[in-house]
Design a protein around this motif. Structure first.
Motif, PDB file in Angstrom:
ATOM      1  N   ARG A  18      11.997  -5.642  -5.653  1.00  0.00           N
ATOM      2  CA  ARG A  18      13.036  -4.651  -5.957  1.00  0.00           C
ATOM      3  C   ARG A  18      12.977  -3.446  -5.037  1.00  0.00           C
ATOM      4  N   ASP A  19      11.796  -2.849  -4.934  1.00  0.00           N
ATOM      5  CA  ASP A  19      11.634  -1.642  -4.106  1.00  0.00           C
ATOM      6  C   ASP A  19      10.252  -1.698  -3.453  1.00  0.00           C
ATOM      7  N   ALA A  20      10.205  -2.368  -2.310  1.00  0.00           N
ATOM      8  CA  ALA A  20       8.927  -2.591  -1.613  1.00  0.00           C
ATOM      9  C   ALA A  20       8.253  -1.280  -1.238  1.00  0.00           C
ATOM     10  N   ALA A  21       9.016  -0.259  -0.895  1.00  0.00           N
ATOM     11  CA  ALA A  21       8.425   1.030  -0.519  1.00  0.00           C
ATOM     12  C   ALA A  21       7.726   1.675  -1.713  1.00  0.00           C
ATOM     13  N   ARG A  22       8.359   1.670  -2.870  1.00  0.00           N
ATOM     14  CA  ARG A  22       7.718   2.244  -4.076  1.00  0.00           C
ATOM     15  C   ARG A  22       6.508   1.418  -4.492  1.00  0.00           C
ATOM     16  N   PHE A  23       6.608   0.107  -4.362  1.00  0.00           N
ATOM     17  CA  PHE A  23       5.481  -0.763  -4.668  1.00  0.00           C
ATOM     18  C   PHE A  23       4.303  -0.432  -3.748  1.00  0.00           C
ATOM     19  N   ALA A  24       4.570  -0.300  -2.459  1.00  0.00           N
ATOM     20  CA  ALA A  24       3.512   0.026  -1.494  1.00  0.00           C
ATOM     21  C   ALA A  24       2.903   1.394  -1.808  1.00  0.00           C
ATOM     22  N   GLU A  25       3.724   2.359  -2.151  1.00  0.00           N
ATOM     23  CA  GLU A  25       3.216   3.700  -2.487  1.00  0.00           C
ATOM     24  C   GLU A  25       2.273   3.631  -3.694  1.00  0.00           C
ATOM     25  N   ALA A  26       2.649   2.846  -4.689  1.00  0.00           N
ATOM     26  CA  ALA A  26       1.778   2.683  -5.863  1.00  0.00           C
ATOM     27  C   ALA A  26       0.457   2.034  -5.472  1.00  0.00           C
ATOM     28  N   MET A  27       0.502   1.044  -4.568  1.00  0.00           N
ATOM     29  CA  MET A  27      -0.742   0.408  -4.109  1.00  0.00           C
ATOM     30  C   MET A  27      -1.608   1.393  -3.327  1.00  0.00           C
ATOM     31  N   ILE A  28      -0.985   2.193  -2.479  1.00  0.00           N
ATOM     32  CA  ILE A  28      -1.737   3.183  -1.699  1.00  0.00           C
ATOM     33  C   ILE A  28      -2.502   4.102  -2.641  1.00  0.00           C
ATOM     34  N   GLU A  29      -1.804   4.656  -3.616  1.00  0.00           N
ATOM     35  CA  GLU A  29      -2.447   5.581  -4.572  1.00  0.00           C
ATOM     36  C   GLU A  29      -3.591   4.898  -5.315  1.00  0.00           C
ATOM     37  N   ALA A  30      -3.346   3.694  -5.815  1.00  0.00           N
ATOM     38  CA  ALA A  30      -4.363   2.986  -6.592  1.00  0.00           C
ATOM     39  C   ALA A  30      -5.573   2.619  -5.739  1.00  0.00           C
ATOM     40  N   ASP A  31      -5.341   2.147  -4.522  1.00  0.00           N
ATOM     41  CA  ASP A  31      -6.449   1.698  -3.682  1.00  0.00           C
ATOM     42  C   ASP A  31      -7.304   2.865  -3.183  1.00  0.00           C
ATOM     43  N   ILE A  32      -6.675   3.971  -2.820  1.00  0.00           N
ATOM     44  CA  ILE A  32      -7.443   5.145  -2.384  1.00  0.00           C
ATOM     45  C   ILE A  32      -8.255   5.687  -3.553  1.00  0.00           C
ATOM     46  N   GLY A  74      -8.479  -4.367   0.230  1.00  0.00           N
ATOM     47  CA  GLY A  74      -8.901  -3.029   0.604  1.00  0.00           C
ATOM     48  C   GLY A  74      -7.708  -2.199   1.051  1.00  0.00           C
ATOM     49  N   ILE A  75      -7.967  -0.965   1.377  1.00  0.00           N
ATOM     50  CA  ILE A  75      -6.916  -0.044   1.813  1.00  0.00           C
ATOM     51  C   ILE A  75      -6.123  -0.602   3.002  1.00  0.00           C
ATOM     52  N   PRO A  76      -6.764  -1.235   3.993  1.00  0.00           N
ATOM     53  CA  PRO A  76      -5.991  -1.764   5.133  1.00  0.00           C
ATOM     54  C   PRO A  76      -4.967  -2.838   4.762  1.00  0.00           C
ATOM     55  N   ASP A  77      -5.150  -3.499   3.626  1.00  0.00           N
ATOM     56  CA  ASP A  77      -4.206  -4.546   3.225  1.00  0.00           C
ATOM     57  C   ASP A  77      -2.785  -4.010   3.101  1.00  0.00           C
ATOM     58  N   THR A  78      -2.653  -2.791   2.612  1.00  0.00           N
ATOM     59  CA  THR A  78      -1.311  -2.228   2.434  1.00  0.00           C
ATOM     60  C   THR A  78      -0.646  -1.951   3.782  1.00  0.00           C
ATOM     61  N   ILE A  79      -1.428  -1.628   4.793  1.00  0.00           N
ATOM     62  CA  ILE A  79      -0.857  -1.473   6.134  1.00  0.00           C
ATOM     63  C   ILE A  79      -0.251  -2.807   6.577  1.00  0.00           C
ATOM     64  N   GLY A  80      -0.982  -3.894   6.375  1.00  0.00           N
ATOM     65  CA  GLY A  80      -0.464  -5.216   6.716  1.00  0.00           C
ATOM     66  C   GLY A  80       0.805  -5.537   5.951  1.00  0.00           C
ATOM     67  N   TYR A  81       0.827  -5.200   4.666  1.00  0.00           N
ATOM     68  CA  TYR A  81       2.013  -5.442   3.840  1.00  0.00           C
ATOM     69  C   TYR A  81       3.208  -4.657   4.376  1.00  0.00           C
ATOM     70  N   LEU A  82       2.998  -3.372   4.673  1.00  0.00           N
ATOM     71  CA  LEU A  82       4.095  -2.541   5.177  1.00  0.00           C
ATOM     72  C   LEU A  82       4.625  -3.071   6.512  1.00  0.00           C
ATOM     73  N   ARG A  83       3.723  -3.452   7.394  1.00  0.00           N
ATOM     74  CA  ARG A  83       4.162  -4.006   8.680  1.00  0.00           C
ATOM     75  C   ARG A  83       4.969  -5.283   8.478  1.00  0.00           C
ATOM     76  N   LEU A  84       4.494  -6.124   7.588  1.00  0.00           N
ATOM     77  CA  LEU A  84       5.172  -7.387   7.322  1.00  0.00           C
ATOM     78  C   LEU A  84       6.582  -7.159   6.784  1.00  0.00           C
ATOM     79  N   THR A  85       6.739  -6.148   5.944  1.00  0.00           N
ATOM     80  CA  THR A  85       8.046  -5.880   5.344  1.00  0.00           C
ATOM     81  C   THR A  85       8.920  -4.988   6.214  1.00  0.00           C
ATOM     82  N   GLY A  86       8.383  -4.510   7.345  1.00  0.00           N
ATOM     83  CA  GLY A  86       9.169  -3.672   8.251  1.00  0.00           C
ATOM     84  C   GLY A  86       9.287  -2.231   7.805  1.00  0.00           C
ATOM     85  N   LEU A  87       8.436  -1.824   6.873  1.00  0.00           N
ATOM     86  CA  LEU A  87       8.462  -0.437   6.386  1.00  0.00           C
ATOM     87  C   LEU A  87       7.492   0.421   7.190  1.00  0.00           C
TER      88      LEU A  87
END
Length: 186
Positions: free
Chosen positions: A50-64, A80-93
């Motif tokens: 639904r909202d990949a950016a909000r999902f990623a933001e929630a993961m960033i907060e939780a993982d840190i 780990g924290i780097p996983d969200t970077i991979g997710y964002l790159r994959l989704t083009g965010l």
């Protein structure tokens, strides 16, 4: 020492983390699945579909937060924290600067990677990606860890007990001492 179990979805990570926890090893569950469950239950839209950016933001907060609050000693993180970077790159965010900074500062010991494994891959209510997307996720995440100076260890595509032995064999005290002498582990 903090260690990470990572890889694409459906590669047996959660099953392995649960088996490692059963041995008494402290573990930190994956934030993404918890966020999905919470958002679905609350009717929220911080969901990858639904909202990949909000999902990623929630993961960033939780993982840190998880990294900062985990007690001292050996622990395995399901991602780990780097996983969200991979997710964002994959989704083009875009990748927020604070995430890149956190990934550089929050160092881990061993990085265990569960490779794509078609024989066990299944979708479910929280995992909607197909196998091709799971492979792409794996590749994006591994690339980030390598860019950050890690040498990920590929888990064998074997039963859970053999994977547990593989992880435990690589977490012996000598490995950690040797890794500290080199600056940081693989």
């Amino acid at each position: 020492m903090r260690h990470v179990l990572t890889g694409g979805p459906g590669a047996g990570k959660t099953t392995l983390v649960e088996a490692l926890a059963a041995t008494g090893l402290p573990v930190v569950p994956e934030s993404g699945r918890a966020i999905i469950r919470d958002q679905v239950a609350a009717g929220g839209d911080a969901l990858p579909w639904r909202d990949a950016a909000r999902f990623a933001e929630a993961m960033i907060e939780a993982d840190i937060a998880a990294y900062r609050t985990v007690p001292a000693g050996m622990v395995i993180f399901d991602r780990g924290i780097p996983d969200t970077i991979g997710y964002l790159r994959l989704t083009g965010l875009p990748v927020p600067r604070r995430l890149t900074t956190a990934a550089r500062r929050a160092r881990y010991g061993r990085i265990f990677v569960a490779p794509p494994w078609p024989a066990i891959y299944r979708t479910d209510t929280e995992r909607r990606q197909d196998l091709a997307e799971a492979r792409a996720t794996h590749d994006a995440i591994v690339a980030v860890y390598r860019e950050l100076g890690y040498r990920p260890l590929r888990l064998p595509c074997t039963g859970v007990a053999a994977r547990v032995r593989y992880v435990l064999d690589h977490l012996d005290r000598r490995s950690e001492v040797d890794g500290r002498r080199r600056g940081h582990n693989q």
